[in-house]
Design an enzyme around this catalytic site. Structure first.
Site, PDB file in Angstrom:
ATOM      1  CG  LEU A 145      -8.203  15.413   3.168  1.00 22.58           C
ATOM      2  CD1 LEU A 145      -9.497  14.617   3.004  1.00 22.58           C
ATOM      3  CD2 LEU A 145      -7.631  15.239   4.561  1.00 22.58           C
ATOM      4  CG  ASP A 146      -1.693  12.467   2.245  1.00 26.01           C
ATOM      5  OD1 ASP A 146      -1.196  13.588   2.025  1.00 26.01           O
ATOM      6  OD2 ASP A 146      -1.371  11.741   3.194  1.00 26.01           O
ATOM      7  NE  ARG A 147      -4.285   9.364  -7.143  1.00 30.13           N
ATOM      8  CZ  ARG A 147      -3.956   8.136  -7.515  1.00 30.13           C
ATOM      9  NH1 ARG A 147      -2.892   7.540  -6.983  1.00 30.13           N
ATOM     10  NH2 ARG A 147      -4.661   7.487  -8.429  1.00 30.13           N
TER      11      ARG A 147
END
Length: 303
Positions: A145-147
């Site tokens: 997942l993106d930050r």
């Protein structure tokens, strides 16, 4: 310059504080000694710092033999070392382990915490935190997942079964469900399928849409209409393009609340964690390749 990656075999250095060693292969070249090559090709680490690491025995070859500044430069020599950061800003949100067995670890990631070490983040990443907490050196995320996005992330903790679980994502047998908070979208019947062609944007960290054959699609539905006019959307991405959900909602004129990239990339907020992107990986489901049963994991977070 040679590249550095994580080593997935038996490394000659142990995991230390959740960090497994990185390694590099020495390329063709003519250098008087090892320190000359390292200082020139990896300037992010100063020569003094390389010398300190070598003095501690934290730079070794593939057999675990300590290397020093005066060690001869030999093409194809494999060097192991620990990645280190001088200073790292703590991320004040905690992950939660929601499932664990002999093959999988499933975590509920908070906003702002990167999935894996990158750039200025090392200890403050989900992978390193879990390795420290669980003591599992061979822990690898099966997806990421993106930050900026919170929610469910699945890790493999068993090399023998890892390929079977990874193949589920490659074959698109995994069902992902997200939630996003955004403005109201009028003139649409829900649910509906949004499709577009996504390509790299003008800046390296963003994506954009262009005319042409669609290569991304997302099913969009309404989960809740709130009194303040905002809408909680339920999203099912059928493809996995970078920033796909953020791009799609922005293109529809309903950018996700607190999105600093879409529709316009705003100045970097650095360590400001006061306005999380209202995007949550709510749940993930897939047929277990070992048992055939349907596995389903859901985040305990809410937007």
């Amino acid at each position: 310059m040679s590249s550095t990656v994580k080593f997935h075999g038996k490394a000659p250095l142990p995991m230390r504080d959740g960090v497994t060693p990185s390694y590099l292969w020495l390329p063709e070249g003519d250098w008087p000694d090892l320190i000359s090559f390292m200082a020139h090709n990896y300037p992010a680490v100063t020569e003094v710092q390389w010398r300190e690491r070598m003095a501690r025995g934290d730079v070794v070859d593939g057999e675990g033999r300590a290397l020093g500044p005066d060690s001869p430069y030999r093409r194809n020599l494999r060097i192991f070392y620990y990645r280190e950061l001088e200073a790292e800003t703590p991320i004040p949100f905690e992950e939660e382990i929601i499932y664990q067995d002999e093959h999988l670890v499933v975590a509920d990631k908070p906003h702002f915490l990167p999935t894996i070490p990158t750039g200025r983040f090392l200890q403050e990443t989900l992978l390193v935190r879990l390795r420290r907490k669980l003591g599992i050196e061979d822990l690898v995320p099966i997806h990421r997942l993106d930050r900026e996005t919170a929610g469910v992330v699945v890790f493999s903790s068993n090399l023998n079964s890892r390929g079977a679980y990874q193949s589920l994502f490659q074959k698109r047998l995994v069902q992902k469900e997200y939630e996003a908070l955004a403005g109201a979208l009028d003139g649409r019947d829900f649910p509906f399928l949004y499709r577009s062609r996504m390509v790299d944007g003008d800046k390296f960290f963003i994506m954009k849409e262009e005319a042409g054959e669609p290569n991304s699609e997302t099913m969009i539905d309404v989960a809740e209409r709130r009194a303040d006019g905002q809408v909680l959307y339920r999203l099912w991405p059928h493809t996995g393009r970078k920033h796909q959900l953020r791009v799609h909602l922005a293109a529809l004129g309903i950018p996700i609340v607190n999105d600093a990239f879409y529709p316009v990339a705003l100045p970097c907020k650095e360590d400001d964690v006061s306005q999380p992107l209202k995007l949550l990986a709510r749940a993930i489901g897939f047929p277990d390749p070992l048992t055939g049963e349907w596995r389903y994991f859901e985040s305990r977070r809410s937007l």
